[in-house]
Enzyme design. Structure first.
Site: not given
Length: 369
Positions: A175, A265
Protein backbone atom coordinates in the site's frame (compact mmCIF):
# COMPACT_ATOMS: atom_id res chain seq x y z
CA UNK A 1 -5.97 -13.31 -19.81
CA UNK A 2 -6.91 -16.15 -22.13
CA UNK A 3 -5.74 -19.72 -21.77
CA UNK A 4 -3.64 -19.31 -24.94
CA UNK A 5 -1.99 -16.15 -23.56
CA UNK A 6 -1.15 -17.93 -20.31
CA UNK A 7 0.28 -20.97 -22.06
CA UNK A 8 2.40 -18.83 -24.41
CA UNK A 9 4.02 -16.75 -21.72
CA UNK A 10 4.22 -19.32 -18.96
CA UNK A 11 5.30 -22.29 -21.08
CA UNK A 12 8.47 -22.54 -18.98
CA UNK A 13 7.15 -21.24 -15.70
CA UNK A 14 10.25 -22.17 -13.71
CA UNK A 15 12.25 -19.70 -15.75
CA UNK A 16 9.82 -16.83 -15.18
CA UNK A 17 10.55 -16.30 -11.50
CA UNK A 18 12.61 -13.14 -11.07
CA UNK A 19 15.12 -15.00 -8.92
CA UNK A 20 16.81 -17.41 -11.29
CA UNK A 21 18.16 -19.34 -8.30
CA UNK A 22 14.68 -20.03 -6.95
CA UNK A 23 14.45 -23.04 -4.64
CA UNK A 24 12.66 -26.25 -5.60
CA UNK A 25 9.63 -25.43 -3.43
CA UNK A 26 9.34 -21.89 -4.82
CA UNK A 27 9.29 -23.37 -8.31
CA UNK A 28 6.64 -25.92 -7.30
CA UNK A 29 4.41 -23.25 -5.78
CA UNK A 30 4.87 -20.81 -8.64
CA UNK A 31 4.01 -23.44 -11.18
CA UNK A 32 0.92 -24.38 -9.20
CA UNK A 33 -0.18 -20.74 -9.26
CA UNK A 34 0.40 -20.64 -13.01
CA UNK A 35 -1.44 -23.90 -13.68
CA UNK A 36 -4.56 -22.61 -11.96
CA UNK A 37 -4.39 -18.98 -13.06
CA UNK A 38 -7.46 -18.05 -15.06
CA UNK A 39 -9.23 -21.28 -14.13
CA UNK A 40 -9.86 -21.13 -10.39
CA UNK A 41 -9.34 -18.69 -7.51
CA UNK A 42 -7.31 -19.69 -4.47
CA UNK A 43 -8.91 -18.89 -1.10
CA UNK A 44 -6.95 -17.12 1.62
CA UNK A 45 -7.45 -15.75 5.11
CA UNK A 46 -5.42 -13.38 7.27
CA UNK A 47 -5.39 -14.03 11.02
CA UNK A 48 -4.66 -11.65 13.86
CA UNK A 49 -1.37 -9.80 13.52
CA UNK A 50 1.63 -11.70 14.83
CA UNK A 51 -0.13 -15.07 14.59
CA UNK A 52 -1.26 -17.52 11.90
CA UNK A 53 -4.12 -19.79 12.95
CA UNK A 54 -6.48 -17.60 14.92
CA UNK A 55 -10.26 -17.64 15.31
CA UNK A 56 -10.79 -16.52 11.72
CA UNK A 57 -9.53 -19.87 10.42
CA UNK A 58 -11.67 -21.81 12.91
CA UNK A 59 -14.72 -19.74 11.97
CA UNK A 60 -14.33 -20.51 8.27
CA UNK A 61 -13.82 -24.21 9.01
CA UNK A 62 -16.95 -24.26 11.17
CA UNK A 63 -19.31 -22.64 8.66
CA UNK A 64 -17.89 -24.10 5.43
CA UNK A 65 -16.24 -27.40 6.34
CA UNK A 66 -13.20 -26.09 4.44
CA UNK A 67 -9.82 -24.55 5.30
CA UNK A 68 -8.31 -21.64 3.37
CA UNK A 69 -5.51 -22.61 1.01
CA UNK A 70 -3.50 -19.47 1.81
CA UNK A 71 -2.51 -18.60 5.36
CA UNK A 72 -0.91 -15.32 6.35
CA UNK A 73 1.82 -14.09 8.64
CA UNK A 74 2.89 -10.54 9.45
CA UNK A 75 6.39 -9.58 10.56
CA UNK A 76 4.97 -6.53 12.34
CA UNK A 77 6.31 -7.61 15.74
CA UNK A 78 9.50 -9.06 14.26
CA UNK A 79 10.61 -5.50 13.48
CA UNK A 80 13.67 -5.06 15.73
CA UNK A 81 12.26 -1.83 17.17
CA UNK A 82 8.84 -3.29 17.93
CA UNK A 83 7.92 -2.76 21.61
CA UNK A 84 5.97 -6.03 21.79
CA UNK A 85 6.59 -9.58 20.57
CA UNK A 86 4.45 -12.74 20.71
CA UNK A 87 5.65 -15.71 22.75
CA UNK A 88 6.77 -17.53 19.61
CA UNK A 89 8.56 -16.14 16.59
CA UNK A 90 6.82 -16.10 13.23
CA UNK A 91 9.45 -18.50 11.90
CA UNK A 92 8.65 -20.99 14.65
CA UNK A 93 4.91 -20.72 14.00
CA UNK A 94 5.46 -21.29 10.27
CA UNK A 95 7.54 -24.41 10.92
CA UNK A 96 4.73 -25.80 13.08
CA UNK A 97 2.10 -24.86 10.48
CA UNK A 98 4.09 -26.47 7.64
CA UNK A 99 4.48 -29.69 9.57
CA UNK A 100 0.82 -29.78 10.61
CA UNK A 101 -0.45 -29.49 7.03
CA UNK A 102 2.35 -31.64 5.59
CA UNK A 103 3.36 -28.95 3.15
CA UNK A 104 -0.17 -28.63 1.75
CA UNK A 105 -0.57 -24.93 2.34
CA UNK A 106 0.52 -21.57 0.95
CA UNK A 107 2.13 -18.95 3.20
CA UNK A 108 1.73 -15.25 2.37
CA UNK A 109 3.69 -12.71 4.45
CA UNK A 110 3.59 -8.92 4.73
CA UNK A 111 5.62 -6.68 7.00
CA UNK A 112 4.17 -3.73 8.86
CA UNK A 113 7.65 -2.31 9.35
CA UNK A 114 7.87 -0.50 12.68
CA UNK A 115 10.48 2.26 12.72
CA UNK A 116 11.27 5.23 14.94
CA UNK A 117 12.47 8.63 13.83
CA UNK A 118 13.68 11.67 15.72
CA UNK A 119 10.48 11.73 17.80
CA UNK A 120 11.31 8.23 19.14
CA UNK A 121 7.80 6.98 18.38
CA UNK A 122 7.91 3.45 16.97
CA UNK A 123 5.24 2.91 14.35
CA UNK A 124 4.56 2.19 10.70
CA UNK A 125 2.11 5.05 10.14
CA UNK A 126 3.37 8.23 8.49
CA UNK A 127 1.42 10.41 10.89
CA UNK A 128 3.20 8.87 13.88
CA UNK A 129 6.80 7.99 13.10
CA UNK A 130 9.19 10.63 11.74
CA UNK A 131 11.48 8.04 10.15
CA UNK A 132 12.67 9.52 6.85
CA UNK A 133 12.74 7.07 3.95
CA UNK A 134 14.41 9.62 1.67
CA UNK A 135 17.49 9.47 3.91
CA UNK A 136 17.23 5.69 4.37
CA UNK A 137 18.04 4.99 0.71
CA UNK A 138 21.28 7.02 0.84
CA UNK A 139 24.18 4.74 1.66
CA UNK A 140 26.16 5.81 4.73
CA UNK A 141 23.38 7.62 6.56
CA UNK A 142 22.22 6.45 9.98
CA UNK A 143 18.82 5.77 8.44
CA UNK A 144 20.40 3.56 5.75
CA UNK A 145 22.37 1.62 8.34
CA UNK A 146 19.17 1.21 10.33
CA UNK A 147 17.16 -0.24 7.46
CA UNK A 148 19.99 -2.60 6.49
CA UNK A 149 20.14 -3.80 10.09
CA UNK A 150 16.37 -4.43 10.08
CA UNK A 151 16.48 -6.18 6.71
CA UNK A 152 19.31 -8.41 7.90
CA UNK A 153 17.40 -9.35 11.03
CA UNK A 154 14.27 -10.23 9.06
CA UNK A 155 16.50 -12.23 6.71
CA UNK A 156 17.76 -14.22 9.71
CA UNK A 157 14.17 -15.21 10.46
CA UNK A 158 13.40 -16.04 6.85
CA UNK A 159 16.51 -18.22 6.73
CA UNK A 160 14.99 -20.46 9.41
CA UNK A 161 12.07 -20.99 7.03
CA UNK A 162 14.37 -21.34 4.03
CA UNK A 163 16.28 -24.19 5.71
CA UNK A 164 13.13 -26.32 5.38
CA UNK A 165 12.59 -24.99 1.81
CA UNK A 166 9.18 -23.62 2.71
CA UNK A 167 8.03 -21.34 -0.13
CA UNK A 168 6.81 -17.88 0.81
CA UNK A 169 4.80 -15.29 -1.09
CA UNK A 170 6.69 -12.28 0.25
CA UNK A 171 4.87 -8.91 0.08
CA UNK A 172 6.90 -6.00 1.51
CA UNK A 173 6.14 -2.25 1.39
CA UNK A 174 2.45 -2.83 0.75
CA UNK A 175 0.00 0.00 0.00
CA UNK A 176 2.92 2.36 -0.61
CA UNK A 177 0.88 4.43 -3.06
CA UNK A 178 -1.45 5.50 -0.25
CA UNK A 179 1.25 7.38 1.63
CA UNK A 180 -0.16 6.38 5.02
CA UNK A 181 2.84 4.15 5.76
CA UNK A 182 6.30 5.70 6.13
CA UNK A 183 7.68 3.81 3.14
CA UNK A 184 5.26 5.69 0.87
CA UNK A 185 5.40 9.05 2.62
CA UNK A 186 7.99 10.70 0.34
CA UNK A 187 6.64 9.55 -3.00
CA UNK A 188 7.41 6.67 -5.31
CA UNK A 189 11.14 7.10 -5.98
CA UNK A 190 12.56 6.42 -2.48
CA UNK A 191 10.02 3.63 -1.96
CA UNK A 192 11.09 1.86 -5.15
CA UNK A 193 14.73 2.32 -4.17
CA UNK A 194 14.06 0.74 -0.78
CA UNK A 195 12.26 -2.19 -2.41
CA UNK A 196 15.22 -2.80 -4.73
CA UNK A 197 17.65 -2.58 -1.82
CA UNK A 198 15.64 -5.23 0.02
CA UNK A 199 15.24 -7.41 -3.07
CA UNK A 200 18.98 -7.45 -3.78
CA UNK A 201 19.92 -7.86 -0.13
CA UNK A 202 17.56 -10.83 0.26
CA UNK A 203 18.25 -12.59 -3.03
CA UNK A 204 21.94 -11.84 -3.66
CA UNK A 205 23.46 -11.37 -0.21
CA UNK A 206 21.26 -13.64 1.92
CA UNK A 207 20.25 -16.01 -0.91
CA UNK A 208 16.66 -16.29 0.22
CA UNK A 209 15.68 -18.31 -2.79
CA UNK A 210 12.39 -19.56 -1.36
CA UNK A 211 10.67 -16.18 -1.80
CA UNK A 212 8.12 -15.36 -4.50
CA UNK A 213 7.99 -11.56 -4.67
CA UNK A 214 4.56 -9.95 -4.56
CA UNK A 215 4.13 -6.20 -5.12
CA UNK A 216 1.00 -4.43 -3.85
CA UNK A 217 2.49 -0.95 -3.69
CA UNK A 218 0.92 0.51 -6.81
CA UNK A 219 1.20 0.84 -10.57
CA UNK A 220 2.74 3.41 -12.92
CA UNK A 221 5.49 5.32 -11.17
CA UNK A 222 4.94 3.12 -8.12
CA UNK A 223 5.86 -0.09 -9.96
CA UNK A 224 9.43 -1.40 -9.33
CA UNK A 225 9.77 -3.15 -12.69
CA UNK A 226 9.12 -6.63 -14.05
CA UNK A 227 12.58 -7.84 -13.06
CA UNK A 228 11.70 -7.40 -9.37
CA UNK A 229 8.09 -8.66 -9.29
CA UNK A 230 6.60 -12.16 -9.61
CA UNK A 231 3.03 -11.32 -8.60
CA UNK A 232 1.25 -7.97 -8.76
CA UNK A 233 -1.66 -7.43 -6.42
CA UNK A 234 -3.87 -4.85 -4.76
CA UNK A 235 -5.53 -4.49 -1.37
CA UNK A 236 -9.26 -3.98 -1.99
CA UNK A 237 -11.60 -2.99 0.83
CA UNK A 238 -14.95 -2.86 -0.94
CA UNK A 239 -18.08 -3.71 1.03
CA UNK A 240 -19.85 -5.32 -1.90
CA UNK A 241 -19.18 -8.51 -3.83
CA UNK A 242 -18.29 -8.47 -7.49
CA UNK A 243 -15.35 -9.05 -9.80
CA UNK A 244 -13.56 -5.82 -8.75
CA UNK A 245 -12.92 -5.53 -12.46
CA UNK A 246 -11.72 -1.91 -12.41
CA UNK A 247 -8.93 -2.87 -10.01
CA UNK A 248 -8.05 -5.92 -12.08
CA UNK A 249 -7.87 -3.87 -15.28
CA UNK A 250 -5.50 -1.35 -13.70
CA UNK A 251 -3.08 -4.11 -12.69
CA UNK A 252 -3.46 -5.86 -16.03
CA UNK A 253 -2.61 -2.63 -17.87
CA UNK A 254 0.67 -2.56 -15.93
CA UNK A 255 1.80 -6.14 -16.53
CA UNK A 256 -0.40 -7.57 -19.31
CA UNK A 257 0.25 -11.33 -19.55
CA UNK A 258 3.66 -11.12 -17.89
CA UNK A 259 2.66 -11.46 -14.22
CA UNK A 260 0.13 -13.20 -12.01
CA UNK A 261 -2.57 -10.81 -10.74
CA UNK A 262 -4.02 -11.27 -7.24
CA UNK A 263 -5.88 -9.67 -4.32
CA UNK A 264 -3.46 -9.56 -1.40
CA UNK A 265 -5.96 -8.13 1.10
CA UNK A 266 -9.71 -7.74 0.83
CA UNK A 267 -12.75 -6.72 2.79
CA UNK A 268 -15.57 -8.33 0.83
CA UNK A 269 -14.60 -11.56 -0.91
CA UNK A 270 -14.87 -11.32 -4.70
CA UNK A 271 -17.79 -13.13 -6.29
CA UNK A 272 -16.10 -15.92 -8.19
CA UNK A 273 -18.92 -16.38 -10.70
CA UNK A 274 -18.75 -12.67 -11.59
CA UNK A 275 -14.98 -12.98 -11.97
CA UNK A 276 -15.42 -15.95 -14.28
CA UNK A 277 -18.13 -14.28 -16.36
CA UNK A 278 -16.18 -11.03 -16.74
CA UNK A 279 -12.81 -12.79 -17.24
CA UNK A 280 -11.28 -11.17 -14.16
CA UNK A 281 -9.99 -14.36 -12.58
CA UNK A 282 -7.72 -13.25 -9.76
CA UNK A 283 -5.10 -15.80 -8.77
CA UNK A 284 -6.07 -15.58 -5.10
CA UNK A 285 -7.69 -13.46 -2.42
CA UNK A 286 -6.80 -12.98 1.26
CA UNK A 287 -9.59 -11.66 3.46
CA UNK A 288 -8.57 -9.35 6.30
CA UNK A 289 -9.26 -10.38 9.88
CA UNK A 290 -11.66 -9.50 12.68
CA UNK A 291 -14.97 -7.92 11.62
CA UNK A 292 -14.24 -8.37 7.90
CA UNK A 293 -14.89 -12.09 8.27
CA UNK A 294 -16.30 -12.92 11.71
CA UNK A 295 -19.41 -13.69 13.48
CA UNK A 296 -22.74 -12.36 12.27
CA UNK A 297 -25.29 -12.73 9.52
CA UNK A 298 -25.53 -8.95 9.08
CA UNK A 299 -21.83 -8.56 8.34
CA UNK A 300 -21.62 -5.87 5.64
CA UNK A 301 -18.52 -7.50 4.19
CA UNK A 302 -19.05 -11.27 4.28
CA UNK A 303 -22.07 -13.14 5.60
CA UNK A 304 -21.71 -16.78 6.64
CA UNK A 305 -23.88 -17.76 3.68
CA UNK A 306 -21.64 -16.00 1.18
CA UNK A 307 -18.47 -17.37 2.75
CA UNK A 308 -19.89 -20.88 2.50
CA UNK A 309 -20.92 -20.24 -1.10
CA UNK A 310 -17.39 -19.19 -2.03
CA UNK A 311 -15.51 -21.90 -0.15
CA UNK A 312 -17.72 -24.63 -1.57
CA UNK A 313 -17.66 -23.30 -5.13
CA UNK A 314 -16.27 -25.56 -7.83
CA UNK A 315 -14.08 -22.67 -9.01
CA UNK A 316 -12.48 -22.17 -5.59
CA UNK A 317 -9.32 -23.83 -4.30
CA UNK A 318 -9.14 -24.65 -0.60
CA UNK A 319 -6.46 -26.34 1.49
CA UNK A 320 -7.68 -29.89 0.81
CA UNK A 321 -7.29 -29.29 -2.94
CA UNK A 322 -3.59 -28.50 -2.67
CA UNK A 323 -0.69 -30.84 -3.40
CA UNK A 324 2.23 -30.86 -0.99
CA UNK A 325 4.93 -28.32 -1.78
CA UNK A 326 7.37 -29.97 0.62
CA UNK A 327 10.71 -30.91 -0.91
CA UNK A 328 12.32 -32.07 2.32
CA UNK A 329 11.45 -34.44 5.13
CA UNK A 330 8.82 -33.13 7.54
CA UNK A 331 10.32 -35.17 10.36
CA UNK A 332 12.05 -32.32 12.14
CA UNK A 333 12.06 -30.91 15.64
CA UNK A 334 11.02 -27.33 16.31
CA UNK A 335 13.17 -25.40 18.72
CA UNK A 336 10.83 -23.58 21.08
CA UNK A 337 11.69 -20.02 22.03
CA UNK A 338 10.18 -17.54 24.43
CA UNK A 339 10.60 -14.03 23.15
CA UNK A 340 7.55 -12.18 24.45
CA UNK A 341 7.94 -8.58 25.58
CA UNK A 342 5.45 -6.67 27.74
CA UNK A 343 2.91 -4.62 25.81
CA UNK A 344 4.22 -1.06 25.41
CA UNK A 345 2.19 1.15 27.73
CA UNK A 346 3.37 4.30 25.97
CA UNK A 347 2.14 3.37 22.50
CA UNK A 348 -0.27 5.91 21.04
CA UNK A 349 -3.60 4.23 20.39
CA UNK A 350 -5.25 4.75 17.03
CA UNK A 351 -7.70 1.88 17.35
CA UNK A 352 -7.83 -1.26 19.43
CA UNK A 353 -8.20 -4.69 17.91
CA UNK A 354 -10.32 -7.46 19.39
CA UNK A 355 -7.24 -8.80 21.19
CA UNK A 356 -6.82 -5.58 23.13
CA UNK A 357 -3.56 -4.61 21.40
CA UNK A 358 -3.39 -1.33 19.52
CA UNK A 359 -2.73 -2.17 15.91
CA UNK A 360 -4.68 -0.33 13.27
CA UNK A 361 -5.88 3.13 12.31
CA UNK A 362 -7.80 5.05 9.70
CA UNK A 363 -6.80 7.41 6.93
CA UNK A 364 -9.37 9.58 5.15
CA UNK A 365 -12.22 7.80 6.96
CA UNK A 366 -11.13 4.41 5.61
CA UNK A 367 -9.40 1.64 7.49
CA UNK A 368 -5.76 1.11 6.60
CA UNK A 369 -4.11 -2.21 7.25
Amino acid sequence: MSKIDIEMYFADAYDNLTNKNASPSAKLLYNYLIENYGKKIITGQIGQAGYIETEEIEYIQKITGKTPAIFNADFIFESPESPWKPDKSVAEMILSWWKKYEGKGIMHIQWHWNKSGDNNIVDFYTKKTTFDISKAVIEGTKEYNSIISDIDYIASQLKIIKEKDIPIIWRPLHEAYGGWFWWGAKGSQPCIELYKIMYKRFTEYHQLNNLIWCWSGGTGEWYPGDEYVDIISDDIYNNNHGSFGDKYDKLYKQVREKKIIAISENGSIPDILSCLKEKKMWSFFCTWNDYYILNNSNNIYNTPEFISHIYNNVYSITQSDLPSFATQSLDYKIEETKQGFPICKECIITATGSDGISLWGWENSEVST
